[in-house]
Write a protein that holds these residues in place. Sequence first.
Motif, PDB file in Angstrom:
ATOM      1  N   ASN A  61       0.804  -1.213   0.000  1.00 16.19           N
ATOM      2  CA  ASN A  61       0.000   0.000   0.000  1.00 16.19           C
ATOM      3  C   ASN A  61       0.843   1.272   0.000  1.00 16.19           C
ATOM      4  OD1 ASN A  61      -2.255   1.541  -0.241  1.00 16.19           O
ATOM      5  ND2 ASN A  61      -3.399   0.424   1.315  1.00 16.19           N
ATOM      6  N   LYS A  64      -1.147   4.514   0.544  1.00 17.42           N
ATOM      7  CA  LYS A  64      -1.414   4.952   1.923  1.00 17.42           C
ATOM      8  C   LYS A  64      -0.156   5.570   2.524  1.00 17.42           C
ATOM      9  CE  LYS A  64      -4.225   5.033   5.501  1.00 17.42           C
ATOM     10  NZ  LYS A  64      -5.496   5.790   5.394  1.00 17.42           N
ATOM     11  N   ARG A 339      -4.096  12.448  -1.771  1.00 16.65           N
ATOM     12  CA  ARG A 339      -4.310  11.124  -2.364  1.00 16.65           C
ATOM     13  C   ARG A 339      -3.299  10.962  -3.479  1.00 16.65           C
ATOM     14  NH1 ARG A 339      -5.021   6.401  -3.628  1.00 16.65           N
ATOM     15  NH2 ARG A 339      -6.632   5.579  -4.984  1.00 16.65           N
TER      16      ARG A 339
ATOM     17  N   THR B  57     -10.182   5.419 -10.178  1.00 22.15           N
ATOM     18  CA  THR B  57      -9.815   5.350  -8.769  1.00 22.15           C
ATOM     19  C   THR B  57     -10.797   6.178  -7.949  1.00 22.15           C
ATOM     20  OG1 THR B  57      -7.971   5.526  -7.229  1.00 22.15           O
ATOM     21  CG2 THR B  57      -8.187   7.279  -8.851  1.00 22.15           C
ATOM     22  N   ALA B  58     -10.533   6.306  -6.671  1.00 23.17           N
ATOM     23  CA  ALA B  58     -11.428   7.041  -5.785  1.00 23.17           C
ATOM     24  C   ALA B  58     -10.616   7.963  -4.887  1.00 23.17           C
ATOM     25  CB  ALA B  58     -12.242   6.068  -4.941  1.00 23.17           C
ATOM     26  N   VAL B  59     -11.285   8.989  -4.391  1.00 19.02           N
ATOM     27  CA  VAL B  59     -10.676   9.914  -3.435  1.00 19.02           C
ATOM     28  C   VAL B  59     -11.647  10.067  -2.276  1.00 19.02           C
ATOM     29  CG1 VAL B  59      -9.721  12.218  -3.094  1.00 19.02           C
ATOM     30  CG2 VAL B  59      -9.600  11.176  -5.347  1.00 19.02           C
ATOM     31  N   ASP B  60     -11.154   9.869  -1.063  1.00 20.90           N
ATOM     32  CA  ASP B  60     -12.009   9.976   0.114  1.00 20.90           C
ATOM     33  C   ASP B  60     -12.118  11.440   0.535  1.00 20.90           C
ATOM     34  OD1 ASP B  60     -13.557   9.323   2.237  1.00 20.90           O
ATOM     35  OD2 ASP B  60     -11.908   8.655   3.509  1.00 20.90           O
ATOM     36  N   GLU B 111     -10.254  -2.993  -7.080  1.00 22.98           N
ATOM     37  CA  GLU B 111      -9.284  -2.325  -6.209  1.00 22.98           C
ATOM     38  C   GLU B 111      -9.964  -1.240  -5.378  1.00 22.98           C
ATOM     39  OE1 GLU B 111      -5.616  -1.070  -8.172  1.00 22.98           O
ATOM     40  OE2 GLU B 111      -5.437   0.516  -6.675  1.00 22.98           O
ATOM     41  N   LEU B 115     -10.046  -1.185  -1.345  1.00 20.91           N
ATOM     42  CA  LEU B 115      -9.352  -0.177  -0.547  1.00 20.91           C
ATOM     43  C   LEU B 115     -10.265   0.939  -0.041  1.00 20.91           C
ATOM     44  CD1 LEU B 115      -6.086   0.040  -2.685  1.00 20.91           C
ATOM     45  CD2 LEU B 115      -6.524  -1.387  -0.718  1.00 20.91           C
ATOM     46  N   PHE B 116     -11.456   1.123  -0.663  1.00 20.30           N
ATOM     47  CA  PHE B 116     -12.375   2.180  -0.226  1.00 20.30           C
ATOM     48  C   PHE B 116     -13.741   1.638   0.216  1.00 20.30           C
ATOM     49  CE2 PHE B 116      -9.402   4.499  -2.821  1.00 20.30           C
ATOM     50  CZ  PHE B 116      -9.269   5.717  -2.191  1.00 20.30           C
ATOM     51  N   CYS B 131      -5.826  -6.845  -0.854  1.00 19.87           N
ATOM     52  CA  CYS B 131      -5.798  -7.313   0.527  1.00 19.87           C
ATOM     53  C   CYS B 131      -6.313  -8.755   0.589  1.00 19.87           C
ATOM     54  CB  CYS B 131      -6.680  -6.434   1.411  1.00 19.87           C
ATOM     55  SG  CYS B 131      -6.098  -4.759   1.545  1.00 19.87           S
ATOM     56  N   PRO B 139      -8.377   0.144   3.705  1.00 20.36           N
ATOM     57  CA  PRO B 139      -7.197   0.909   4.142  1.00 20.36           C
ATOM     58  C   PRO B 139      -7.080   2.327   3.586  1.00 20.36           C
ATOM     59  CG  PRO B 139      -6.578  -1.309   3.507  1.00 20.36           C
ATOM     60  CD  PRO B 139      -8.007  -1.154   3.148  1.00 20.36           C
ATOM     61  N   LEU B 140      -7.619   2.622   2.414  1.00 19.83           N
ATOM     62  CA  LEU B 140      -7.378   3.962   1.874  1.00 19.83           C
ATOM     63  C   LEU B 140      -8.404   4.992   2.329  1.00 19.83           C
ATOM     64  CD1 LEU B 140      -5.887   3.574  -1.705  1.00 19.83           C
ATOM     65  CD2 LEU B 140      -4.802   4.430   0.339  1.00 19.83           C
ATOM     66  N   LEU B 141      -9.354   4.609   3.172  1.00 18.59           N
ATOM     67  CA  LEU B 141     -10.209   5.624   3.783  1.00 18.59           C
ATOM     68  C   LEU B 141      -9.340   6.437   4.744  1.00 18.59           C
ATOM     69  CD1 LEU B 141     -13.438   3.563   4.510  1.00 18.59           C
ATOM     70  CD2 LEU B 141     -13.035   5.195   2.669  1.00 18.59           C
ATOM     71  N   ARG B 142      -9.576   7.756   4.780  1.00 16.72           N
ATOM     72  CA  ARG B 142      -8.686   8.609   5.554  1.00 16.72           C
ATOM     73  C   ARG B 142      -8.756   8.328   7.057  1.00 16.72           C
ATOM     74  NH1 ARG B 142      -4.895  11.831   2.782  1.00 16.72           N
ATOM     75  NH2 ARG B 142      -4.630  12.699   4.844  1.00 16.72           N
ATOM     76  N   TYR B 144      -9.082   5.392   8.406  1.00 10.26           N
ATOM     77  CA  TYR B 144      -8.713   4.002   8.685  1.00 10.26           C
ATOM     78  C   TYR B 144      -7.600   3.964   9.709  1.00 10.26           C
ATOM     79  CZ  TYR B 144      -6.907  -0.723   7.744  1.00 10.26           C
ATOM     80  OH  TYR B 144      -6.464  -2.008   7.854  1.00 10.26           O
TER      81      TYR B 144
END
Lengths: 381, 158
Positions: A61, A64, A339, B57-60, B111, B115-116, B131, B139-142, B144
């Motif tokens: 990751n 992250k 990000r 992709t995504a952005v939280d 993905e 991750l989101f 994962c 894991p990629l949530l802020r 987390y």
Amino acid sequence: MTEITHIPPPLGLEPGAHEGEFLINMGPQHPSTHGVLRLVLRMEGEVIRGVWPVIGYLHRNHEKIAESRPYSAFTMFSDRLDYLASMNMNLGYAIAVERLCGFEVPERAEHIRVIMAELNRIASHLVWFGTYGLDLGAWTPMLFGFREREQIIDLFEMACGARLTYSYIIPGGVTEDLPDGFVERARAFLRMMPAKLREYDDLLGDNVIFRRRVEGIAPLDTETAVALGVTGPLLRATGLRWDLRRDAPYSIYDRFDFEIPTGTTGDCMDRYTVRMTEIRESLRIIEQALDALPDGPIQGKVPRVIRAPKDAEIYDRTESPRGEYGIYIVSDGKPQPWRLKVRAPSFSNLMSVAPTSIGLKIADLVAIVGSIDIVMGEVDR
Amino acid sequence: MPLAPPALLEAAAEAAGPLEVEDPAKPWVVPPERIHSVLAALRDDPRLAMNSLMNLTAVDRPEQGQIEIVYHLCSLRHHHEVAVKTLCDRGSPHAPTAVDLWPAADWFEREVFDLFGVVFDGHPDLRRILCPDDWVGHPLLRDYELPKDVHITTDRDD
């Protein structure tokens, strides 16, 4: 366009599967999976009926990690994405940060970057040449490929002291100037290489046994490849002349004269030919860059702590040896990215295994996976 | 011929209906109920011909209570590119799948799901991809929290 069939869940044999079908597991520890790739195969005798790639064994990751590190620190992590082409990984990240923050790069640094990126492209293709021979039962190509790659690695060691993870190309320029003797050694390498390429073709490319293993295996048409997100040598092997160095020029690639090799059917042999021809073209680019190498500074004006503008974002893509390497950065004005996403070429290229290998024999799967040239470091990130 | 962002927006609005975009050079934000039809129009309109999904992709955005889904599209025929965004609710994130438009979306969406935690409705095989299957959380949530005890030990005394 061939129809792309998605394998329905759950992973495995669904009720009512054909009698005589069975599942086997290839990897994650397997000599021909180049790292820790696992393939679950649904077989009928020796014929492949389904493939499920299982990835993530090398997942660290990085995205992250990047959220809690300053911009300058991610260069070190980008080395570990595609560790066979760290220069290209450094370059893609550096260009994304420069475009996001509006940094200027001096001329000399631009030329050094192109020289390094193209040398690393050659080194990466040489590793592929060697390991692909090894996958298909030929031992010597590995020795030949690594012999020439060693000279490139020596050049990198001269320039930055590292042999695998360079962290040499950073936002704003490069870390060190070229040492004395570098240009001469690089030129000697350029003079030596064409004869070696003929040797490679004599050894592997024109070898009857090798050609029988790769010709006509896993053909891929352009439309399917584009829909699957396949890029790089695999896409060019299908006959599409698409290379970001020419089609979305970055750095100073628009100043150099080079050809973009293509194939016709997109089979494993075309992928071999495209990569070998790319080495020749990279040699031409390096020669032109060495000829034009100006004097001057190697690092532009970059603040000690890099801050990107607030609420800015950028998607920047460069051509790595494996295809389109994208960096997506979203900034909230702090010294760390809000990000950061890495679009890894191997990740998307690996998706083409399942649709192209169904109906072929299991021995062909080794040729197909090898021809994709995956690096698990960037697939799993 | 590559189109400049304003011309792209004009062509897209003709093909998919009016789009409320302030700056055509920045990512276009499309409401979730229209995103699939806009993406389809971007792909199918011959002037746009966005035949390549380069990135998804995504952005939280926890302070807005939303997750942005970002699509980076490119036309390999006309050489132009565009970024399109849609928003989904952070409490129960859902978005329509784009796999039927670009098979490339398959692993990208897996993905983002992994991750989101965004559920892509209509995805044929939505499983975790990076994962392990039994991983808890995204894991990629802020917000987390990194687990403290996931390291693997070879100490057999305990």
